[in-house]
Design a protein around this motif. Structure first.
Motif, PDB file in Angstrom:
ATOM      1  N   ILE A 185       7.880   0.180   7.609  1.00 56.30           N
ATOM      2  CA  ILE A 185       8.151   1.387   6.824  1.00 56.30           C
ATOM      3  C   ILE A 185       6.868   2.081   6.376  1.00 56.30           C
ATOM      4  O   ILE A 185       6.898   3.024   5.580  1.00 56.30           O
ATOM      5  N   GLY A 186       5.733   1.609   6.892  1.00 55.19           N
ATOM      6  CA  GLY A 186       4.462   2.265   6.603  1.00 55.19           C
ATOM      7  C   GLY A 186       3.809   1.850   5.314  1.00 55.19           C
ATOM      8  O   GLY A 186       2.901   2.526   4.828  1.00 55.19           O
ATOM      9  N   HIS A 187       4.246   0.704   4.752  1.00 55.50           N
ATOM     10  CA  HIS A 187       3.679   0.223   3.488  1.00 55.50           C
ATOM     11  C   HIS A 187       3.352  -1.261   3.603  1.00 55.50           C
ATOM     12  O   HIS A 187       4.051  -2.109   3.017  1.00 55.50           O
ATOM     13  N   GLU A 214      -2.479 -10.621 -11.026  1.00 52.64           N
ATOM     14  CA  GLU A 214      -3.219  -9.702 -10.159  1.00 52.64           C
ATOM     15  C   GLU A 214      -2.341  -8.534  -9.699  1.00 52.64           C
ATOM     16  O   GLU A 214      -2.830  -7.428  -9.457  1.00 52.64           O
ATOM     17  N   PHE A 215      -1.045  -8.774  -9.577  1.00 51.43           N
ATOM     18  CA  PHE A 215      -0.117  -7.736  -9.122  1.00 51.43           C
ATOM     19  C   PHE A 215       0.058  -6.660 -10.190  1.00 51.43           C
ATOM     20  O   PHE A 215       0.462  -5.536  -9.888  1.00 51.43           O
ATOM     21  N   LEU A 216      -0.199  -7.012 -11.453  1.00 55.57           N
ATOM     22  CA  LEU A 216       0.086  -6.124 -12.555  1.00 55.57           C
ATOM     23  C   LEU A 216      -1.149  -5.382 -13.078  1.00 55.57           C
ATOM     24  O   LEU A 216      -1.020  -4.360 -13.751  1.00 55.57           O
ATOM     25  N   LYS A 217      -2.322  -5.880 -12.746  1.00 52.22           N
ATOM     26  CA  LYS A 217      -3.557  -5.272 -13.260  1.00 52.22           C
ATOM     27  C   LYS A 217      -3.719  -3.835 -12.798  1.00 52.22           C
ATOM     28  O   LYS A 217      -4.239  -2.995 -13.519  1.00 52.22           O
ATOM     29  N   LYS A 218      -3.281  -3.577 -11.577  1.00 57.88           N
ATOM     30  CA  LYS A 218      -3.450  -2.239 -11.000  1.00 57.88           C
ATOM     31  C   LYS A 218      -2.254  -1.348 -11.279  1.00 57.88           C
ATOM     32  O   LYS A 218      -2.179  -0.237 -10.815  1.00 57.88           O
ATOM     33  N   LYS A 219      -1.272  -1.911 -11.981  1.00 57.74           N
ATOM     34  CA  LYS A 219      -0.031  -1.157 -12.129  1.00 57.74           C
ATOM     35  C   LYS A 219       0.037  -0.434 -13.456  1.00 57.74           C
ATOM     36  O   LYS A 219       0.132  -1.025 -14.484  1.00 57.74           O
ATOM     37  N   LYS A 232       7.737  -0.490  -9.821  1.00 57.55           N
ATOM     38  CA  LYS A 232       6.874   0.579 -10.325  1.00 57.55           C
ATOM     39  C   LYS A 232       5.869   0.949  -9.246  1.00 57.55           C
ATOM     40  O   LYS A 232       5.605   0.163  -8.322  1.00 57.55           O
ATOM     41  N   ALA A 233       5.304   2.125  -9.370  1.00 51.07           N
ATOM     42  CA  ALA A 233       4.344   2.594  -8.370  1.00 51.07           C
ATOM     43  C   ALA A 233       3.361   3.571  -8.992  1.00 51.07           C
ATOM     44  O   ALA A 233       3.754   4.495  -9.705  1.00 51.07           O
ATOM     45  N   ASN A 234       2.073   3.338  -8.738  1.00 49.69           N
ATOM     46  CA  ASN A 234       1.008   4.278  -9.081  1.00 49.69           C
ATOM     47  C   ASN A 234      -0.286   3.788  -8.463  1.00 49.69           C
ATOM     48  O   ASN A 234      -0.321   2.708  -7.838  1.00 49.69           O
ATOM     49  N   ASN A 235      -1.359   4.539  -8.616  1.00 47.15           N
ATOM     50  CA  ASN A 235      -2.660   4.188  -8.043  1.00 47.15           C
ATOM     51  C   ASN A 235      -2.568   3.898  -6.544  1.00 47.15           C
ATOM     52  O   ASN A 235      -3.307   3.076  -6.006  1.00 47.15           O
ATOM     53  N   ASN A 236      -1.622   4.594  -5.880  1.00 46.04           N
ATOM     54  CA  ASN A 236      -1.395   4.435  -4.441  1.00 46.04           C
ATOM     55  C   ASN A 236      -0.980   3.017  -4.050  1.00 46.04           C
ATOM     56  O   ASN A 236      -1.229   2.554  -2.944  1.00 46.04           O
ATOM     57  N   LEU A 237      -0.321   2.321  -4.986  1.00 45.45           N
ATOM     58  CA  LEU A 237       0.258   1.004  -4.722  1.00 45.45           C
ATOM     59  C   LEU A 237       1.682   0.978  -5.265  1.00 45.45           C
ATOM     60  O   LEU A 237       1.997   1.662  -6.245  1.00 45.45           O
ATOM     61  N   SER A 238       2.537   0.184  -4.642  1.00 48.37           N
ATOM     62  CA  SER A 238       3.918   0.032  -5.119  1.00 48.37           C
ATOM     63  C   SER A 238       4.232  -1.448  -5.289  1.00 48.37           C
ATOM     64  O   SER A 238       3.915  -2.265  -4.420  1.00 48.37           O
ATOM     65  N   GLU A 267       0.828  -1.200   0.000  1.00 53.78           N
ATOM     66  CA  GLU A 267       0.000   0.000   0.000  1.00 53.78           C
ATOM     67  C   GLU A 267       0.866   1.255   0.000  1.00 53.78           C
ATOM     68  O   GLU A 267       1.928   1.287   0.645  1.00 53.78           O
ATOM     69  N   GLY A 268       0.410   2.269  -0.734  1.00 56.87           N
ATOM     70  CA  GLY A 268       1.104   3.548  -0.758  1.00 56.87           C
ATOM     71  C   GLY A 268       2.231   3.614  -1.772  1.00 56.87           C
ATOM     72  O   GLY A 268       2.630   2.605  -2.360  1.00 56.87           O
ATOM     73  N   ILE A 269       2.746   4.824  -1.980  1.00 59.94           N
ATOM     74  CA  ILE A 269       3.864   5.052  -2.887  1.00 59.94           C
ATOM     75  C   ILE A 269       5.147   5.072  -2.066  1.00 59.94           C
ATOM     76  O   ILE A 269       5.369   5.972  -1.253  1.00 59.94           O
ATOM     77  N   VAL A 270       5.976   4.063  -2.257  1.00 53.01           N
ATOM     78  CA  VAL A 270       7.240   3.963  -1.518  1.00 53.01           C
ATOM     79  C   VAL A 270       8.216   4.998  -2.088  1.00 53.01           C
ATOM     80  O   VAL A 270       8.555   4.956  -3.272  1.00 53.01           O
ATOM     81  N   LYS A 271       8.662   5.936  -1.254  1.00 54.85           N
ATOM     82  CA  LYS A 271       9.479   7.063  -1.733  1.00 54.85           C
ATOM     83  C   LYS A 271      10.915   6.680  -2.039  1.00 54.85           C
ATOM     84  O   LYS A 271      11.491   7.128  -3.033  1.00 54.85           O
ATOM     85  N   LYS A 272      11.522   5.841  -1.200  1.00 55.14           N
ATOM     86  CA  LYS A 272      12.898   5.419  -1.471  1.00 55.14           C
ATOM     87  C   LYS A 272      12.889   4.358  -2.558  1.00 55.14           C
ATOM     88  O   LYS A 272      12.221   3.323  -2.419  1.00 55.14           O
ATOM     89  N   SER A 273      13.632   4.576  -3.637  1.00 56.06           N
ATOM     90  CA  SER A 273      13.618   3.640  -4.765  1.00 56.06           C
ATOM     91  C   SER A 273      14.207   2.287  -4.380  1.00 56.06           C
ATOM     92  O   SER A 273      13.847   1.257  -4.956  1.00 56.06           O
TER      93      SER A 273
END
Length: 295
Positions: free
Chosen positions: A243-245, A290-295, A216-222, A174-180
């Motif tokens: 780490i909050g994700h 399923e991991f890629l449908k939202k990406k 990759k990250a978008n739609n509030n998922l990473s 969940e969320g956009i992980v800021k550190k690559s």
């Protein structure tokens, strides 16, 4: 007599005298047990003049060609929520689906990867067994290894850290992980309710080290590539929560929703030195769709 014609997965032998198939194979593979040779037949790995043969008493004539396919997963076996990726006399490697238990619990003793494999190996010999080397959580999918003897299990477990060359996962969090990319280190402990948690105090629990990189990250998922330096219980789940994700669908460790209808953790690669031959074997599973449908 073994001929020169072979590829990386096939070995061909020429028949020089009239005999039956099982005795021919027992003589050809004299370094293997009778049960191991019978299993090769049962799994449909043997071809006579390019025709698959499973009958033990099939008659061979001089000049016939017997071809053996190495490390072939059983075509006849049907499994629920799993499939065999690799099998030899020492180990079985499977790809487990999300929702399948690795081994039995007090609540469920029927459908498990362990039970299905046990029934499978006992089709050839009722005395055969399999042994659990490591586990995947019920909702985690991916590559998993079993031993075919207690001796091999002991070799693998005692030498696990040296023999495992790569153990990696993909995690949808969940969320956009800021550190690559980053490394998470903590000491894991367990509550009385069997929930793992982190301590930052050195030596206060079992040391756990997790490396991750954002794919990759978008739609509030990473979507992350995760590499385990240590293999502790619920390690990735705890560290992602730290780490909050939290992992998608992992309510136990703080996930708020489940947009993909399953748990967002998949064991994608296991590379290990073979416990008998020391050959490096690398097993890879595809990223769940399923991991890629939202990406």
């Amino acid at each position: 007599m073994k001929t020169n014609r072979q590829n990386s997965n096939m070995e061909e032998y020429k028949v020089e005298k009239t005999t039956e198939l099982l005795p021919f194979l027992l003589e050809t593979f004299s370094n293997r047990s009778r049960n191991a040779v019978k299993s090769i037949l049962t799994r449909g790995q043997v071809y006579v003049n390019n025709q698959e043969i499973t009958e033990h008493n099939y008659t061979l004539q001089p000049g016939y060609s017997v071809t053996v396919q190495k490390n072939k997963a059983a075509k006849a076996a049907t499994f629920e929520k799993m499939k065999i990726l690799y099998e030899d006399d020492a180990i079985i490697v499977i790809e487990k689906d999300s929702g399948l238990l690795s081994i039995a619990t007090e609540k469920e003793r029927s459908l498990t990867a362990y039970k299905q494999l046990m029934e499978y190996v006992q089709q050839s010999n009722p005395n055969d067994r399999i042994f659990v080397v490591h586990r995947l959580d019920r909702e985690t999918s991916g590559v998993m290894l079993f031993a075919k003897s207690e001796k091999i299990k002991k070799i693998l477990q005692e030498g696990w850290s040296e023999m495992v060359q790569e153990r990696s996962y993909v995690a949808l969090v969940e969320g956009i992980v800021k550190k690559s990319e980053d490394t998470i280190t903590s000491w894991l402990k367990e509550t009385k309710t069997f929930k793992m948690y982190s301590s930052k105090k050195a030596g206060d629990g079992k040391k756990a080290i997790t490396h991750y990189k954002v794919i990759k990250a978008n739609n509030n998922l990473s979507l992350l590539s995760v590499y385990l330096e240590t293999g502790r219980k619920n390690q990735i789940r705890v560290h992602m929560s730290d780490i909050g994700h939290p992992i998608v669908g992992d309510k136990k460790y703080g996930a708020k929703a489940n947009s993909i209808g399953r748990f967002g953790l998949h064991a994608i690669v296991l590379a290990i030195k073979h416990p008998v031959t020391s050959e490096l074997l690398r097993f890879k599973s595809n990223i769940p769709t399923e991991f890629l449908k939202k990406k």
